[in-house]
Design a protein around this motif. Sequence first.
Motif, PDB file in Angstrom:
ATOM      1  N   GLY A  81       0.830  -1.202   0.000  1.00  0.00           N
ATOM      2  CA  GLY A  81       0.000   0.000   0.000  1.00  0.00           C
ATOM      3  C   GLY A  81       0.862   1.248   0.000  1.00  0.00           C
ATOM      4  N   ASP A  82       0.488   2.253   0.805  1.00  0.00           N
ATOM      5  CA  ASP A  82       1.291   3.475   0.877  1.00  0.00           C
ATOM      6  C   ASP A  82       2.204   3.473   2.101  1.00  0.00           C
ATOM      7  OD1 ASP A  82       0.004   4.199  -1.391  1.00  0.00           O
ATOM      8  OD2 ASP A  82      -0.892   6.033  -0.604  1.00  0.00           O
ATOM      9  N   THR A  83       2.538   2.276   2.607  1.00  0.00           N
ATOM     10  CA  THR A  83       3.468   2.198   3.738  1.00  0.00           C
ATOM     11  C   THR A  83       4.908   2.233   3.241  1.00  0.00           C
ATOM     12  OG1 THR A  83       1.845   0.964   5.015  1.00  0.00           O
ATOM     13  CG2 THR A  83       4.140   0.829   5.753  1.00  0.00           C
ATOM     14  N   LEU A  84       5.250   1.338   2.316  1.00  0.00           N
ATOM     15  CA  LEU A  84       6.624   1.255   1.807  1.00  0.00           C
ATOM     16  C   LEU A  84       6.612   1.325   0.283  1.00  0.00           C
ATOM     17  CD1 LEU A  84       9.672   0.674   2.391  1.00  0.00           C
ATOM     18  CD2 LEU A  84       9.117  -1.763   2.183  1.00  0.00           C
ATOM     19  N   PHE A  85       7.430   2.229  -0.263  1.00  0.00           N
ATOM     20  CA  PHE A  85       7.602   2.354  -1.711  1.00  0.00           C
ATOM     21  C   PHE A  85       9.039   1.994  -2.076  1.00  0.00           C
ATOM     22  CE2 PHE A  85       4.687   6.151  -0.872  1.00  0.00           C
ATOM     23  CZ  PHE A  85       3.532   5.468  -1.204  1.00  0.00           C
ATOM     24  N   ALA A  86       9.279   1.830  -3.371  1.00  0.00           N
ATOM     25  CA  ALA A  86      10.654   1.692  -3.848  1.00  0.00           C
ATOM     26  C   ALA A  86      11.362   3.016  -3.588  1.00  0.00           C
ATOM     27  CB  ALA A  86      10.679   1.345  -5.327  1.00  0.00           C
ATOM     28  N   GLY A  87      12.307   3.016  -2.670  1.00  0.00           N
ATOM     29  CA  GLY A  87      13.104   4.213  -2.387  1.00  0.00           C
ATOM     30  C   GLY A  87      12.445   5.256  -1.522  1.00  0.00           C
ATOM     31  N   SER A  88      11.265   4.962  -0.981  1.00  0.00           N
ATOM     32  CA  SER A  88      10.604   5.956  -0.136  1.00  0.00           C
ATOM     33  C   SER A  88       9.585   5.280   0.790  1.00  0.00           C
ATOM     34  CB  SER A  88       9.920   7.015  -1.010  1.00  0.00           C
ATOM     35  OG  SER A  88       9.479   8.098  -0.215  1.00  0.00           O
ATOM     36  N   ILE A  89       8.881   6.114   1.547  1.00  0.00           N
ATOM     37  CA  ILE A  89       7.802   5.623   2.401  1.00  0.00           C
ATOM     38  C   ILE A  89       6.603   6.552   2.230  1.00  0.00           C
ATOM     39  CG2 ILE A  89       9.421   4.668   4.090  1.00  0.00           C
ATOM     40  CD1 ILE A  89       8.661   7.045   5.944  1.00  0.00           C
ATOM     41  N   GLY A  90       5.464   6.150   2.773  1.00  0.00           N
ATOM     42  CA  GLY A  90       4.253   6.944   2.614  1.00  0.00           C
ATOM     43  C   GLY A  90       4.308   8.244   3.403  1.00  0.00           C
ATOM     44  N   ARG A  91       3.517   9.206   2.945  1.00  0.00           N
ATOM     45  CA  ARG A  91       3.395  10.476   3.674  1.00  0.00           C
ATOM     46  C   ARG A  91       2.758  10.230   5.028  1.00  0.00           C
ATOM     47  NH1 ARG A  91       0.657  14.775  -0.396  1.00  0.00           N
ATOM     48  NH2 ARG A  91       0.415  15.831   1.615  1.00  0.00           N
ATOM     49  N   THR A  92       3.109  11.066   5.985  1.00  0.00           N
ATOM     50  CA  THR A  92       2.523  10.905   7.321  1.00  0.00           C
ATOM     51  C   THR A  92       1.836  12.186   7.785  1.00  0.00           C
ATOM     52  OG1 THR A  92       4.673  11.438   8.302  1.00  0.00           O
ATOM     53  CG2 THR A  92       4.157   9.114   8.021  1.00  0.00           C
ATOM     54  N   ASP A  93       1.559  13.076   6.813  1.00  0.00           N
ATOM     55  CA  ASP A  93       0.962  14.368   7.184  1.00  0.00           C
ATOM     56  C   ASP A  93      -0.539  14.425   6.930  1.00  0.00           C
ATOM     57  OD1 ASP A  93       1.448  14.197   4.451  1.00  0.00           O
ATOM     58  OD2 ASP A  93       1.783  16.342   4.209  1.00  0.00           O
ATOM     59  N   PHE A  94      -1.158  13.298   6.563  1.00  0.00           N
ATOM     60  CA  PHE A  94      -2.619  13.252   6.456  1.00  0.00           C
ATOM     61  C   PHE A  94      -3.199  12.962   7.840  1.00  0.00           C
ATOM     62  CE2 PHE A  94      -1.672  11.747   1.977  1.00  0.00           C
ATOM     63  CZ  PHE A  94      -2.121  12.910   1.362  1.00  0.00           C
ATOM     64  N   PRO A  95      -4.527  13.220   8.015  1.00  0.00           N
ATOM     65  CA  PRO A  95      -5.142  12.870   9.308  1.00  0.00           C
ATOM     66  C   PRO A  95      -4.899  11.390   9.638  1.00  0.00           C
ATOM     67  CG  PRO A  95      -6.684  14.120   7.934  1.00  0.00           C
ATOM     68  CD  PRO A  95      -5.477  13.847   7.082  1.00  0.00           C
ATOM     69  N   GLY A  96      -4.491  11.128  10.880  1.00  0.00           N
ATOM     70  CA  GLY A  96      -4.234   9.738  11.286  1.00  0.00           C
ATOM     71  C   GLY A  96      -2.828   9.268  10.980  1.00  0.00           C
ATOM     72  N   GLY A  97      -2.036  10.113  10.339  1.00  0.00           N
ATOM     73  CA  GLY A  97      -0.669   9.730   9.999  1.00  0.00           C
ATOM     74  C   GLY A  97       0.296   9.936  11.153  1.00  0.00           C
ATOM     75  N   SER A  98       1.364   9.159  11.175  1.00  0.00           N
ATOM     76  CA  SER A  98       2.381   9.286  12.215  1.00  0.00           C
ATOM     77  C   SER A  98       3.702   8.728  11.700  1.00  0.00           C
ATOM     78  CB  SER A  98       1.950   8.515  13.470  1.00  0.00           C
ATOM     79  OG  SER A  98       3.078   8.171  14.255  1.00  0.00           O
ATOM     80  N   PHE A  99       4.728   9.564  11.722  1.00  0.00           N
ATOM     81  CA  PHE A  99       6.044   9.122  11.242  1.00  0.00           C
ATOM     82  C   PHE A  99       6.589   7.983  12.110  1.00  0.00           C
ATOM     83  CE2 PHE A  99      10.701   9.336  10.968  1.00  0.00           C
ATOM     84  CZ  PHE A  99      10.853   9.154   9.605  1.00  0.00           C
ATOM     85  N   GLU A 100       6.431   8.124  13.445  1.00  0.00           N
ATOM     86  CA  GLU A 100       6.916   7.067  14.346  1.00  0.00           C
ATOM     87  C   GLU A 100       6.229   5.745  14.040  1.00  0.00           C
ATOM     88  OE1 GLU A 100       6.031  10.163  15.487  1.00  0.00           O
ATOM     89  OE2 GLU A 100       8.136  10.751  15.631  1.00  0.00           O
ATOM     90  N   GLU A 101       4.914   5.848  13.805  1.00  0.00           N
ATOM     91  CA  GLU A 101       4.156   4.618  13.556  1.00  0.00           C
ATOM     92  C   GLU A 101       4.532   3.960  12.233  1.00  0.00           C
ATOM     93  OE1 GLU A 101      -0.177   3.849  15.509  1.00  0.00           O
ATOM     94  OE2 GLU A 101      -0.049   5.407  13.980  1.00  0.00           O
ATOM     95  N   ILE A 102       4.708   4.761  11.188  1.00  0.00           N
ATOM     96  CA  ILE A 102       5.030   4.140   9.895  1.00  0.00           C
ATOM     97  C   ILE A 102       6.410   3.493   9.969  1.00  0.00           C
ATOM     98  CG2 ILE A 102       6.102   6.085   8.618  1.00  0.00           C
ATOM     99  CD1 ILE A 102       4.345   5.262   6.210  1.00  0.00           C
ATOM    100  N   MET A 103       7.345   4.146  10.647  1.00  0.00           N
ATOM    101  CA  MET A 103       8.680   3.555  10.780  1.00  0.00           C
ATOM    102  C   MET A 103       8.628   2.269  11.588  1.00  0.00           C
ATOM    103  SD  MET A 103      10.555   5.298   8.877  1.00  0.00           S
ATOM    104  CE  MET A 103      12.017   4.333   9.222  1.00  0.00           C
ATOM    105  N   SER A 104       7.813   2.277  12.638  1.00  0.00           N
ATOM    106  CA  SER A 104       7.673   1.073  13.450  1.00  0.00           C
ATOM    107  C   SER A 104       7.018  -0.048  12.631  1.00  0.00           C
ATOM    108  CB  SER A 104       6.853   1.410  14.700  1.00  0.00           C
ATOM    109  OG  SER A 104       6.333   0.247  15.267  1.00  0.00           O
ATOM    110  N   SER A 105       5.992   0.291  11.844  1.00  0.00           N
ATOM    111  CA  SER A 105       5.343  -0.710  10.982  1.00  0.00           C
ATOM    112  C   SER A 105       6.352  -1.335  10.028  1.00  0.00           C
ATOM    113  CB  SER A 105       4.235  -0.059  10.149  1.00  0.00           C
ATOM    114  OG  SER A 105       3.166   0.359  10.957  1.00  0.00           O
ATOM    115  N   ILE A 106       7.145  -0.470   9.382  1.00  0.00           N
ATOM    116  CA  ILE A 106       8.104  -0.953   8.382  1.00  0.00           C
ATOM    117  C   ILE A 106       9.178  -1.811   9.038  1.00  0.00           C
ATOM    118  CG2 ILE A 106       9.914  -0.190   6.785  1.00  0.00           C
ATOM    119  CD1 ILE A 106       8.081   2.295   6.227  1.00  0.00           C
ATOM    120  N   LYS A 107       9.654  -1.354  10.196  1.00  0.00           N
ATOM    121  CA  LYS A 107      10.762  -2.081  10.840  1.00  0.00           C
ATOM    122  C   LYS A 107      10.321  -3.391  11.471  1.00  0.00           C
ATOM    123  CE  LYS A 107      13.962   1.698  11.403  1.00  0.00           C
ATOM    124  NZ  LYS A 107      14.427   2.818  12.213  1.00  0.00           N
TER     125      LYS A 107
END
Length: 211
Positions: free
Chosen positions: A151-177
């Motif tokens: 989905g929009d969690t992990l891209f080739a060479g990037s990750i999803g934006r975290t500035d939409f409502p409900g987004g969180s940089f800490e959370e996306i990094m934790s999900s990916i890791k």
Amino acid sequence: MIIKMFTFGMYFTNCYVAGCEETKEAIVIDPGFDRDAEAEKVLGFIKQNDLRVKYIINTHGHSDHTAGNGIMKKATGAPILIHENDAVMLTGVARTMSRIFGLRATSPQADKTLRNGDVIQFGRVKLVVLHTPGHSEGGISLLGEDFVFTGDTLFAGSIGRTDFPGGSFEEIMSSIKTKLVILPDHFKVYPGHGPVSTIGEEKRSNPFLQM
Ligand SMILES: [Zn+2]
Ligand SMILES: [Zn+2]
């Protein structure tokens, strides 16, 4: 195993048809289009390959991934599945988000909501639902035997934006890791936008995974 990627719309969102070669059961992931011509391409592929769509699955609730839910459901009769935390985005907030994304369509409500660990089976293929929040609260990845739809969690060479409502940089990094980069290196990554990659390639070269 059949995996066909389509890319539609001004956000170049990837829509996938995944199917079981033996039984011809299939799923459609992220029908993000709002144009009939785009729906025709997906439906044409389904027909050509004699597939029967068992589920329509959204990796998350943003309109560029869900705008075609209605067209797809009407054409295939398949139920719409989305993580329980993003289900509300299909209806209540959908109009706002559709406007943000410049898409006309809204979605019917979810027929079934998903949670971490749920198994989606079509024919002989099983996909495990991984809850990977951070881009949205109910973002999921779908794990197969040697591939993962991210989905929009992990891209080739990037990750999803975290500035939409409900987004969180800490959370996306934790999900990916904790849920994605622990997968074997040869696992293919099928992202919500951009080209296909592998877990190994992302571990080596994705700037967000070098810290
Ligand atoms: Zn998104
Ligand atoms: Zn997207």
